[in-house]
Design a protein around this motif. Structure first.
Motif, PDB file in Angstrom:
ATOM      1  N   VAL A  69       0.840  -1.203   0.000  1.00 25.97           N
ATOM      2  CA  VAL A  69       0.000   0.000   0.000  1.00 25.97           C
ATOM      3  C   VAL A  69       0.875   1.253   0.000  1.00 25.97           C
ATOM      4  CG1 VAL A  69      -1.762   1.287   1.245  1.00 25.97           C
ATOM      5  CG2 VAL A  69      -1.889  -1.212   1.166  1.00 25.97           C
ATOM      6  N   SER A  70       1.893   1.262   0.859  1.00 22.99           N
ATOM      7  CA  SER A  70       2.797   2.419   0.934  1.00 22.99           C
ATOM      8  C   SER A  70       3.504   2.650  -0.399  1.00 22.99           C
ATOM      9  CB  SER A  70       3.836   2.208   2.043  1.00 22.99           C
ATOM     10  OG  SER A  70       3.205   2.130   3.312  1.00 22.99           O
ATOM     11  N   GLU A  71       3.889   1.570  -1.053  1.00 21.73           N
ATOM     12  CA  GLU A  71       4.552   1.676  -2.358  1.00 21.73           C
ATOM     13  C   GLU A  71       3.643   2.329  -3.386  1.00 21.73           C
ATOM     14  OE1 GLU A  71       5.558  -2.361  -3.158  1.00 21.73           O
ATOM     15  OE2 GLU A  71       7.237  -2.400  -1.733  1.00 21.73           O
ATOM     16  N   GLN A  72       2.349   2.000  -3.350  1.00 16.12           N
ATOM     17  CA  GLN A  72       1.412   2.581  -4.301  1.00 16.12           C
ATOM     18  C   GLN A  72       1.207   4.073  -4.046  1.00 16.12           C
ATOM     19  OE1 GLN A  72       1.378  -0.369  -6.660  1.00 16.12           O
ATOM     20  NE2 GLN A  72      -0.136   1.212  -7.078  1.00 16.12           N
ATOM     21  N   PHE A  73       1.189   4.473  -2.788  1.00 18.74           N
ATOM     22  CA  PHE A  73       1.082   5.896  -2.465  1.00 18.74           C
ATOM     23  C   PHE A  73       2.250   6.659  -3.091  1.00 18.74           C
ATOM     24  CE2 PHE A  73      -2.012   7.227   0.947  1.00 18.74           C
ATOM     25  CZ  PHE A  73      -2.861   6.141   0.786  1.00 18.74           C
ATOM     26  N   ARG A  74       3.452   6.093  -2.952  1.00 18.28           N
ATOM     27  CA  ARG A  74       4.622   6.757  -3.535  1.00 18.28           C
ATOM     28  C   ARG A  74       4.555   6.750  -5.062  1.00 18.28           C
ATOM     29  NH1 ARG A  74       7.125   4.041   0.896  1.00 18.28           N
ATOM     30  NH2 ARG A  74       7.677   2.253  -0.419  1.00 18.28           N
ATOM     31  N   TYR A 106       1.935   6.868  -6.938  1.00 17.62           N
ATOM     32  CA  TYR A 106       0.972   7.865  -7.412  1.00 17.62           C
ATOM     33  C   TYR A 106       1.302   9.271  -6.909  1.00 17.62           C
ATOM     34  CZ  TYR A 106      -1.804   3.794  -8.779  1.00 17.62           C
ATOM     35  OH  TYR A 106      -2.227   2.635  -9.365  1.00 17.62           O
ATOM     36  N   GLU A 107       2.463   9.397  -6.252  1.00 13.71           N
ATOM     37  CA  GLU A 107       2.963  10.690  -5.775  1.00 13.71           C
ATOM     38  C   GLU A 107       1.983  11.385  -4.837  1.00 13.71           C
ATOM     39  OE1 GLU A 107       4.084  12.910  -9.246  1.00 13.71           O
ATOM     40  OE2 GLU A 107       5.848  11.671  -9.613  1.00 13.71           O
ATOM     41  N   ILE A 108       1.362  10.581  -3.956  1.00 15.83           N
ATOM     42  CA  ILE A 108       0.532  11.148  -2.888  1.00 15.83           C
ATOM     43  C   ILE A 108       1.489  11.842  -1.912  1.00 15.83           C
ATOM     44  CG2 ILE A 108      -1.166  10.667  -1.098  1.00 15.83           C
ATOM     45  CD1 ILE A 108      -2.123  10.001  -3.935  1.00 15.83           C
ATOM     46  N   SER A 109       1.176  13.044  -1.499  1.00 13.90           N
ATOM     47  CA  SER A 109       2.115  13.862  -0.712  1.00 13.90           C
ATOM     48  C   SER A 109       2.156  13.494   0.766  1.00 13.90           C
ATOM     49  CB  SER A 109       1.761  15.347  -0.855  1.00 13.90           C
ATOM     50  OG  SER A 109       0.458  15.587  -0.349  1.00 13.90           O
ATOM     51  N   PHE A 110       1.378  12.499   1.166  1.00 15.34           N
ATOM     52  CA  PHE A 110       1.390  12.052   2.557  1.00 15.34           C
ATOM     53  C   PHE A 110       1.342  10.532   2.577  1.00 15.34           C
ATOM     54  CE2 PHE A 110      -2.729  13.694   1.155  1.00 15.34           C
ATOM     55  CZ  PHE A 110      -3.521  12.561   1.176  1.00 15.34           C
ATOM     56  N   THR A 111       1.516   9.963   3.762  1.00 17.61           N
ATOM     57  CA  THR A 111       1.600   8.506   3.885  1.00 17.61           C
ATOM     58  C   THR A 111       0.229   7.894   4.165  1.00 17.61           C
ATOM     59  OG1 THR A 111       1.940   8.475   6.276  1.00 17.61           O
ATOM     60  CG2 THR A 111       3.896   8.808   4.885  1.00 17.61           C
ATOM     61  N   PRO A 112       0.083   6.584   3.937  1.00 22.44           N
ATOM     62  CA  PRO A 112      -1.184   5.932   4.283  1.00 22.44           C
ATOM     63  C   PRO A 112      -1.564   6.141   5.745  1.00 22.44           C
ATOM     64  CG  PRO A 112       0.153   4.469   2.949  1.00 22.44           C
ATOM     65  CD  PRO A 112       1.010   5.649   3.275  1.00 22.44           C
ATOM     66  N   TYR A 113      -0.568   6.102   6.642  1.00 27.73           N
ATOM     67  CA  TYR A 113      -0.878   6.263   8.066  1.00 27.73           C
ATOM     68  C   TYR A 113      -1.346   7.676   8.394  1.00 27.73           C
ATOM     69  CZ  TYR A 113      -0.507   2.282  11.165  1.00 27.73           C
ATOM     70  OH  TYR A 113      -0.792   1.136  11.871  1.00 27.73           O
TER      71      TYR A 113
END
Length: 386
Positions: free
Chosen positions: A315-320, A322-329
């Motif tokens: 999940v964390s890898e996908q956030f990065r 898609y260049e989401i500016s914050f973390t899943p947590y």
């Protein structure tokens, strides 16, 4: 001041402090001389020497003083061990130490997994061990294998202080090592919690939590509808990364109550979660689902072949990606703060998040304090007559 006078002054200072060890000059090097445990029978003491091989100069004398103070500390704590001070036996002692400490940690691991009082599922316990204990115990093993230090207060403090002050890692290391110390009945220093330092508000970057607007806008950055669904669930229900893949999604069907049930095989076991904000169920198109079998990304979730930690990393890898500016947590923390600001009781919010009230209160102390103070202020102002 010359070296001979310095030696006399240091020995006089040691005597005034009640330390029964002295620096002794033999030729051009310094030794420690005094009453020390017998090498074969630790119950007996006799006058013995420790060769420091330090030069008889000002710097050597200061190093010798530090060595005496350390030995005195070890003697008072019943932690003195000759293998730490006899250089010629260092290699064999290291090998023995390696075996002893590895065995002690293995014993702790067996106790951890056999503890029936834990409410976590087996998968949750494996995940907790892998993420919250194993990294810090591995560092303990690595350091101990390169030295002759026994598993003692001194070694545990050394490992704890190897992590950055006020970091999440040091806090978790402190928790892991204190559990190990309890198991082995090793006494920790009274200021252990202060050394542990904790995960302070100034370090946890809560001031940088995404706003509701940022969360909604970032949802649009995810092109893959399945990962968009993962994001929406985490934002609306405050789920841990892996919990998305271990939840009963039938509540999202048309006519469902929209109260999500997290399965027992997750990190902290079964719990139910309400949506906050409730309107995000419609906003993110989470409601009125007809088929729940193909909503999530196709990743391995069989816990016989993978771990909760590995699923969370995906999940964390996908956030990065898609260049989401914050973390899943950050989504989870934002959900928690949201419940605090609307006045949800700590006990209820903690249960929904699948952790204890004490952890909840400690983690979100800043906002809980502000909420409670605001309630008190509002109550006081309501009684004022203008």
């Amino acid at each position: 001041m010359d070296e001979n006078q310095k030696l006399l002054d240091i020995n006089h200072d040691l005597e005034s402090k009640g330390i029964n060890l002295r620096i002794e000059k033999r030729g051009k090097v310094l030794n420690i001389r005094g009453s020390l445990p017998d090498k074969k029978s630790h119950n007996l003491s006799k006058v013995q020497r420790i060769s420091l091989k330090l030069p008889h100069d000002i710097n050597g004398l200061e190093e010798a003083r530090k060595a005496i103070e350390l030995i005195d500390f070890q003697l008072k704590k019943n932690q003195f061990c000759w293998s730490n001070w006899i250089k010629e036996k260092a290699l064999s002692s290291t090998k023995t130490n390696k075996t002893v400490i590895s065995n002690e940690i293995e014993s702790f691991k067996r106790q951890f997994f056999s503890d029936t009082s834990r409410s976590k599922s087996s998968a949750g316990m494996i995940s907790t061990w892998q993420s919250a204990y194993k990294p810090y115990l591995n560092r303990l093993i690595a350091v101990s294998h390169k030295s002759t230090l026994k598993l003692s207060e001194e070694l545990l403090v050394k490992i704890l202080l190897s992590y950055r002050e006020n970091s999440r890692s040091r806090q978790q290391c402190g928790i892991a090592l204190s559990a190990l110390a309890r198991h082995l009945k090793v006494e920790l220093p009274k200021n252990w919690k202060q050394l542990q330092s904790g995960y302070g508000i100034h370090e946890s970057n809560f001031r940088e939590l995404p706003s509701d607007k940022e969360i909604i806008n970032s949802f649009q950055l995810i092109p893959n509808p399945k990962w968009r669904f993962v994001y929406a669930l985490m934002a609306t229900y405050g789920l841990r990364n892996h919990e998305v893949f271990f939840s009963d999604l039938s509540c999202l069907k048309k006519g469902g109550d929209k109260i999500l049930r997290v399965f027992p095989n997750t990190k902290t076991g079964e719990h139910q979660v309400w949506p906050f904000h409730p309107e995000w169920v419609a906003l993110f198109e989470l409601g009125n689902i007809t088929d729940t079998s193909d909503l999530l990304p196709d990743i391995k979730t069989d816990l016989k072949e993978t771990t909760l930690q590995h699923i969370g990393r995906r999940v964390s890898e996908q956030f990065r990606r898609y260049e989401i500016s914050f973390t899943p947590y950050d989504l989870r923390h934002a959900w928690a703060v949201r419940t605090i600001l609307i006045g949800l009781p700590n006990t209820v919010a903690a249960k929904m998040m699948g952790h204890s009230v004490s952890i909840h209160t400690k983690t979100y102390h800043h906002w809980i304090t502000r909420r409670d103070q605001q309630i008190a202020v509002d109550s006081a102002l309501s009684r004022v007559k203008y």
